[in-house]
Design a protein around this motif. Structure first.
Motif, PDB file in Angstrom:
ATOM      1  N   UNK A 111     -21.661 -34.116  26.976  1.00 45.30           N
ATOM      2  CA  UNK A 111     -20.383 -33.699  26.400  1.00 45.30           C
ATOM      3  C   UNK A 111     -19.497 -34.902  26.111  1.00 45.30           C
ATOM      4  N   UNK A 112     -19.473 -35.851  27.027  1.00 48.33           N
ATOM      5  CA  UNK A 112     -18.635 -37.041  26.827  1.00 48.33           C
ATOM      6  C   UNK A 112     -19.138 -37.880  25.653  1.00 48.33           C
ATOM      7  N   UNK A 113     -20.469 -37.967  25.504  1.00 44.73           N
ATOM      8  CA  UNK A 113     -21.025 -38.716  24.376  1.00 44.73           C
ATOM      9  C   UNK A 113     -20.651 -38.059  23.051  1.00 44.73           C
ATOM     10  N   UNK A 114     -20.775 -36.747  22.982  1.00 43.59           N
ATOM     11  CA  UNK A 114     -20.403 -36.033  21.754  1.00 43.59           C
ATOM     12  C   UNK A 114     -18.915 -36.182  21.465  1.00 43.59           C
ATOM     13  N   UNK A 115     -18.120 -36.171  22.502  1.00 40.57           N
ATOM     14  CA  UNK A 115     -16.672 -36.349  22.334  1.00 40.57           C
ATOM     15  C   UNK A 115     -16.360 -37.705  21.707  1.00 40.57           C
ATOM     16  N   UNK A 116     -17.117 -38.738  22.099  1.00 40.87           N
ATOM     17  CA  UNK A 116     -16.922 -40.088  21.549  1.00 40.87           C
ATOM     18  C   UNK A 116     -17.574 -40.257  20.179  1.00 40.87           C
ATOM     19  N   UNK A 117     -18.286 -39.236  19.716  1.00 39.55           N
ATOM     20  CA  UNK A 117     -19.017 -39.354  18.462  1.00 39.55           C
ATOM     21  C   UNK A 117     -20.321 -40.095  18.613  1.00 39.55           C
ATOM     22  N   UNK A 118     -20.882 -40.117  19.847  1.00 42.92           N
ATOM     23  CA  UNK A 118     -22.102 -40.861  20.140  1.00 42.92           C
ATOM     24  C   UNK A 118     -23.258 -39.953  20.555  1.00 42.92           C
ATOM     25  N   UNK A 119     -23.244 -38.721  20.089  1.00 37.43           N
ATOM     26  CA  UNK A 119     -24.286 -37.780  20.483  1.00 37.43           C
ATOM     27  C   UNK A 119     -25.678 -38.194  20.031  1.00 37.43           C
ATOM     28  N   UNK A 120     -25.792 -38.748  18.830  1.00 43.46           N
ATOM     29  CA  UNK A 120     -27.110 -39.161  18.328  1.00 43.46           C
ATOM     30  C   UNK A 120     -27.657 -40.295  19.181  1.00 43.46           C
ATOM     31  N   UNK A 121     -26.829 -41.306  19.436  1.00 42.20           N
ATOM     32  CA  UNK A 121     -27.273 -42.440  20.238  1.00 42.20           C
ATOM     33  C   UNK A 121     -27.653 -42.001  21.648  1.00 42.20           C
ATOM     34  N   UNK A 122     -26.865 -41.080  22.227  1.00 42.31           N
ATOM     35  CA  UNK A 122     -27.162 -40.584  23.574  1.00 42.31           C
ATOM     36  C   UNK A 122     -28.526 -39.902  23.607  1.00 42.31           C
ATOM     37  N   UNK A 123     -28.814 -39.094  22.595  1.00 43.06           N
ATOM     38  CA  UNK A 123     -30.084 -38.375  22.588  1.00 43.06           C
ATOM     39  C   UNK A 123     -31.267 -39.339  22.466  1.00 43.06           C
ATOM     40  N   UNK A 124     -31.133 -40.376  21.645  1.00 41.54           N
ATOM     41  CA  UNK A 124     -32.207 -41.361  21.547  1.00 41.54           C
ATOM     42  C   UNK A 124     -32.426 -42.067  22.883  1.00 41.54           C
ATOM     43  N   UNK A 125     -31.334 -42.403  23.572  1.00 35.58           N
ATOM     44  CA  UNK A 125     -31.475 -43.065  24.871  1.00 35.58           C
ATOM     45  C   UNK A 125     -32.181 -42.160  25.868  1.00 35.58           C
ATOM     46  N   UNK A 126     -31.864 -40.876  25.856  1.00 37.11           N
ATOM     47  CA  UNK A 126     -32.499 -39.926  26.759  1.00 37.11           C
ATOM     48  C   UNK A 126     -33.984 -39.768  26.447  1.00 37.11           C
ATOM     49  N   UNK A 127     -34.309 -39.645  25.177  1.00 37.40           N
ATOM     50  CA  UNK A 127     -35.724 -39.534  24.797  1.00 37.40           C
ATOM     51  C   UNK A 127     -36.495 -40.771  25.241  1.00 37.40           C
ATOM     52  N   UNK A 128     -35.911 -41.936  24.994  1.00 40.04           N
ATOM     53  CA  UNK A 128     -36.598 -43.176  25.342  1.00 40.04           C
ATOM     54  C   UNK A 128     -36.764 -43.317  26.855  1.00 40.04           C
ATOM     55  N   UNK A 129     -35.741 -42.945  27.601  1.00 36.92           N
ATOM     56  CA  UNK A 129     -35.783 -43.081  29.061  1.00 36.92           C
ATOM     57  C   UNK A 129     -36.802 -42.149  29.702  1.00 36.92           C
ATOM     58  N   UNK A 130     -37.018 -40.974  29.089  1.00 38.38           N
ATOM     59  CA  UNK A 130     -37.882 -39.958  29.708  1.00 38.38           C
ATOM     60  C   UNK A 130     -39.192 -39.754  28.953  1.00 38.38           C
ATOM     61  N   UNK A 131     -39.526 -40.671  28.050  1.00 38.26           N
ATOM     62  CA  UNK A 131     -40.694 -40.467  27.200  1.00 38.26           C
ATOM     63  C   UNK A 131     -42.003 -40.437  27.971  1.00 38.26           C
ATOM     64  N   UNK A 132     -42.051 -41.057  29.142  1.00 38.68           N
ATOM     65  CA  UNK A 132     -43.281 -41.072  29.938  1.00 38.68           C
ATOM     66  C   UNK A 132     -43.243 -40.097  31.107  1.00 38.68           C
ATOM     67  N   UNK A 133     -42.223 -39.220  31.133  1.00 32.13           N
ATOM     68  CA  UNK A 133     -42.066 -38.280  32.249  1.00 32.13           C
ATOM     69  C   UNK A 133     -42.057 -36.825  31.791  1.00 32.13           C
TER      70      UNK A 133
END
Length: 217
Positions: A111-133
């Motif tokens: 929610x905080x990322x979307x509020x800052x207008x950074x929802x796309x970047x946040x989602x890429x970071x999450x995908x990258x962090x959990x890609x092997x899990x």
């Protein structure tokens, strides 16, 4: 659902009528047709709140939306608190203000990322962090790792549907681009374009290039 859990509805008929009594007349309210009488929606141009009744106990269940993206939820047995929290969010309260004023709401990092207008970047970071899990990401791990390093791809919002990766322009309710990536058994990737033509690509570099060409086209 026990109607006795919600005496307010017995008296006034619908949750929409109850909210109209509790909130200012200028608050825009409507009802979703999927469950008439048991829900209410507060709509503003860039944010909204859905409130529905709990089915197994007295609960008012809230979903908070920002620029078309579902960003947070909440749950309380207190009708007045649910109405006021919904009003505050629709009126423009920040995620920090909501967390302080209404502890039953759950505004997290997304929610905080979307509020800052950074929802796309946040989602890429999450995908990258959990890609092997994450089970749905492991087959796509090599593609995610390479795609996350490509600025033109990082401009698109990535999302998964089962074991397939798709893209859209924003985190909100935007249509999908129609470009889909699925891992195949031989280590390659299947790429489907908007015209539904499917091509199996043997390596990750070529896959990224094809995805970019389809998105740019």
């Amino acid at each position: 659902m026990e109607t006795s859990w919600y005496p307010e509805l017995e008296a006034e008929g619908t949750l929409l009528a109850v909210f109209r009594r509790l909130l200012c007349p200028d608050v825009p309210l409507e009802e979703m047709k999927s469950w008439p009488g048991r829900n209410v929606v507060l709509n503003r141009p860039d944010r909204s709140v859905n409130v529905t009744l709990g089915y197994t106990e007295r609960r008012f269940l809230l979903q908070f939306w920002l620029r078309g993206a579902y960003v947070a939820s909440g749950s309380t047995a207190d009708l007045a608190a649910a109405a006021e929290a919904a009003r505050d969010w629709a009126a423009g309260a920040t995620t920090a203000e909501m967390t302080t004023a209404w502890p039953f709401t759950e505004f997290g990092a997304w929610a905080r990322a979307c509020e800052r207008g950074e929802g796309i970047e946040y989602k890429w970071r999450q995908l990258h962090a959990h890609r092997d899990e994450a089970p749905q990401l492991v087959p796509l791990s090599r593609f995610i790792e390479r795609a996350a390093a490509e600025p033109r791809l990082r401009a698109w919002f990535p999302f998964t549907s089962h074991f397939t990766l798709g893209f859209r322009r924003t985190p909100g309710r935007a249509p999908a681009a129609g470009v889909w990536v699925t891992a195949v058994r031989d280590g390659g990737f299947e790429v489907q374009g908007p015209d539904r033509e499917t091509v199996v690509v043997p390596d990750v570099e070529t896959t990224v290039a094809r995805v970019l060409a389809l998105l740019d086209g």
